[in-house]
Design an enzyme around this catalytic site. Structure first.
Site, PDB file in Angstrom:
ATOM      1  CE  LYS A 101      -4.437  -1.428   1.854  1.00 12.63           C
ATOM      2  NZ  LYS A 101      -4.254  -2.861   2.243  1.00 12.63           N
ATOM      3  CD  GLU A 126     -12.163   5.535   1.801  1.00 10.20           C
ATOM      4  OE1 GLU A 126     -12.309   6.744   1.536  1.00 10.20           O
ATOM      5  OE2 GLU A 126     -11.649   4.712   1.021  1.00 10.20           O
ATOM      6  CB  SER A 172      -0.067  -8.072  -1.042  1.00  7.36           C
ATOM      7  OG  SER A 172      -0.866  -8.896  -0.209  1.00  7.36           O
TER       8      SER A 172
HETATM    9  C1  LIG Z   1      -5.080  -3.912   1.588  1.00  6.92           C
HETATM   10  C2  LIG Z   1      -4.360  -5.165   1.335  1.00  6.92           C
HETATM   11  C3  LIG Z   1      -4.707  -6.025   0.267  1.00  6.92           C
HETATM   12  C4  LIG Z   1      -5.891  -5.813  -0.631  1.00  6.92           C
HETATM   13  O1  LIG Z   1      -5.844  -4.670  -1.409  1.00  6.92           O
HETATM   14  P1  LIG Z   1      -5.611  -4.691  -2.994  1.00  6.92           P
HETATM   15  O2  LIG Z   1      -5.942  -3.311  -3.394  1.00  6.92           O
HETATM   16  O3  LIG Z   1      -6.499  -5.718  -3.582  1.00  6.92           O
HETATM   17  O4  LIG Z   1      -4.180  -5.023  -3.196  1.00  6.92           O
HETATM   18  C5  LIG Z   1      -3.923  -7.147   0.044  1.00  6.92           C
HETATM   19  N1  LIG Z   1      -2.880  -7.441   0.833  1.00  6.92           N
HETATM   20  C6  LIG Z   1      -2.512  -6.660   1.863  1.00  6.92           C
HETATM   21  C7  LIG Z   1      -1.334  -7.052   2.687  1.00  6.92           C
HETATM   22  C8  LIG Z   1      -3.237  -5.497   2.160  1.00  6.92           C
HETATM   23  O5  LIG Z   1      -2.872  -4.727   3.196  1.00  6.92           O
END
Ligand SMILES: *Cc1c(COP(=O)(O)O)cnc(C)c1O
Length: 407
Positions: free
Chosen positions: A100, A122, A393
Site C-alpha cells: 500500500k 477512509e 502483498s
Molecule cells: C489492503 C491489502 C490487500 C488488498 O488490497 P488490494 O488493493 O487488492 O491489493 C492485500 N494485501 C494486503 C497485505 C493489504 O494490506
C-alpha cells in the site's frame, strides 16, 4: 518481453481518456465532485510526464520504502509441492509492511505538487489509514482518517498507530458504523474542502483517474519481477504464472500490468472464498462467482449485490479482501479473459500462512496467503521447469491476534 522503462507505460488493456476500461470504470459521482476530479486528472497527467516528478517517485521508492523488494526463491515450499519453481515477490519487506505504501507515496507527492495541505482517507481495517498517516507525517500534511465506530473498536491497535503518526481519526457514527459509512463521511469532508484537501484512495478503484493512477504507482512490482527473474533465471526467461490476491485490486494489477501484453504469461487473481462461496454474505468472490454489474462508489464494475441491486455483506478472514466491489480494470480483464480469477477459502489461507511460515520463515499477511493457497493447488499440477511468481502483498505481523485464535 520488453521491460517497461517508466511506471507510466500503456498496454492494450488500458482505459480511454475518460477512464473507461471497456464498459467498466468511468466516473459516476455528484456534479460537485467533477471539478476536483478534473483538477486531479490534469495534475496527474502533467506530473507523469515530468522527469522531476518521476525521479522523486523513484527516489522515495528506493530510500523510503526500501525498494526493490526481494524476489525470493521458495526452495522448501517448491520441494514440498513437487511441481513448478515458486518465487515469492516479498512486498512485506516494504516500509510499513505491505504494497500500500507504493500508491500512498505516489499520491502524497502529487498532493504536494498540487499545493494541498491535508490528506483525507477512509479506512475499514485500518491498514490504508496507517499507510496514509505515514506519508502525511513524512510530507508534513495534516491527515484526517474517517473510520466507522465499530471498526475503531475492532481495530484499536491501528487507531493507536494512526494517532501516533499524528493523524486525526474521525469516528463515524452513521449507518452500520463501518467502511461504507466511513467512505460517505470522507467524501463529504472532501466536498467541503476541495481547495486544500487531497482524497487519497487506497486501491485501484473509485472514479477516474484513481484506478489508472493507483495502478501506475503499483506497476513497479511487475517491472521489478521482470528484471529480477532474468537475473535469477537468465536473460529472456519469463514466468509461466503470476498469482496475486485481489481485494480492490491494487497489488494484483501492480504485479500484472507489465505483463499484460505478454500472452505467454498466465495471470491469476485470487479472491476471498471465505467460508462458503455459494452463500451470500459468506465470501467476497465478485468474479470467481457470478459477476453482477453495478455502479457503486463512483465507478462501474462488478459488485456483490442482492436481487434488488443492494450491495451485499461480505466475509473474509482477511480484512483487505473483505470488499463487495473490484477495481474496473480487473472487471475488464475478466470480461476479455486476459486474467483468470479463482478463489481460496479462509481455511486454505490459514493453512498457507502456516506452511509458508514453517517452510520459509516468512509469515505472509492473510490476504497474501490466499494467493499462496491457490499456488499450493496449482504448483503440483505443473512441471519443474515452469515458474510461478506469487505476490506476497504484505507481512503477517498485523494478523497475529487473528492467527492466535486459529493456529
Ligand atoms: C489492503 C491489502 C490487500 C488488498 O488490497 P488490494 O488493493 O487488492 O491489493 C492485500 N494485501 C494486503 C497485505 C493489504 O494490506
Amino acid at each position: 518481453m520488453k521491460i517497461p522503462k517508466t511506471l507510466f507505460f500503456k498496454t492494450q488493456f488500458d482505459a480511454d481518456k475518460q477512464g473507461h476500461f471497456g464498459e467498466f470504470g468511468g466516473r459516476y459521482v455528484p456534479e460537485m465532485l467533477i471539478p476536483a476530479l478534473d483538477e486531479l486528472n490534469a495534475a496527474y497527467e502533467e506530473a507523469k510526464h515530468d522527469s522531476v516528478f518521476i525521479q522523486q517517485v523513484l527516489d522515495l521508492y528506493k530510500h523510503y520504502i526500501g525498494r526493490p523488494s526481494a524476489l525470493y526463491f521458495a526452495e522448501r515450499l517448491t520441494a514440498k509441492l513437487g511441481g513448478a519453481k515458486i518465487y515469492l515477490k516479498n512486498e512485506g519487506l516494504n516500509h510499513t509492511g505491505a504494497h500500500k505504501i507504493n500508491h500512498c507515496v505516489g499520491q502524497a507527492l502529487l498532493a504536494q505538487r498540487m499545493n494541498k495541505k491535508r490528506l483525507i482517507a477512509e479506512t475499514g481495517a485500518g491498514q490504508h489509514g496507517v499507510a496514509t498517516a505515514t506519508v502525511a507525517a513524512k510530507f508534513g500534511f495534516a491527515c484526517t482518517v474517517h473510520m466507522g465506530e465499530v471498526d475503531m473498536e475492532r481495530q484499536a491497535p491501528n487507531v493507536q498507530l494512526m494517532k501516533q503518526l499524528g493523524a486525526e481519526v474521525i469516528p463515524v457514527k452513521e449507518g452500520n458504523r463501518t467502511l461504507k459509512d466511513a467512505v460517505t463521511s470522507a467524501i463529504q469532508d472532501w466536498m467541503g474542502d476541495p481547495e486544500d484537501a487531497y482524497y487519497l484512495l487506497g486501491s485501484a478503484l473509485g472514479p477516474h483517474p484513481y484506478p489508472t493512477m493507483v495502478r501506475d504507482f503499483q506497476s513497479i512490482i511487475g517491472m521489478e519481477i521482470a528484471e529480477q527473474l532474468q537475473e535469477r533465471e537468465g536473460v529472456g526467461v519469463l514466468p509461466n504464472y503470476l498469482v496475486a490476491c485481489v481485494g480492490g485490486g491494487s497489488n494484483a494489477i501492480g504485479m500484472f500490468n507489465a505483463f499484460l501484453d505478454v500472452p505467454e504469461v498466465q495471470l491469476i487473481g485470487v479472491e476471498a472464498g471465505g467460508t462458503d462461496i455459494y452463500t451470500p454474505g459468506q465470501h467476497a468472490t465478485r468474479l470467481a462467482s457470478t459477476p453482477q454489474l453495478g455502479v457503486v462508489e463512483g465507478y462501474k464494475s462488478y459488485f456483490l449485490q442482492d436481487e434488488h441491486g443492494n450491495v451485499e455483506a461480505t466475509h473474509s478472514i482477511s480484512a483487505g479482501l473483505d470488499y463487495a466491489g473490484i477495481g474496473p480494470q480487473h472487471a475488464y480483464l475478466h470480461s476479455v479473459g486476459r486474467v483468470r480469477y479463482e478463489s481460496a477459502s479462509d481455511n486454505e489461507a490459514l493453512n498457507a500462512v502456516k506452511t509458508t511460515s514453517h517452510l520459509e520463515g516468512i509469515i505472509p499477511a492473510l490476504e497474501s496467503a490466499h494467493a499462496i493457497a491457490y499456488v499450493m493447488r496449482l504448483a503440483p499440477t505443473l512441471v519443474p521447469d515452469e515458474i510461478v511468481v506469487v505476490n506476497v502483498s504484505g507481512r503477517g505481523d498485523k494478523d497475529q491476534h487473528i492467527l492466535k485464535q486459529y493456529l
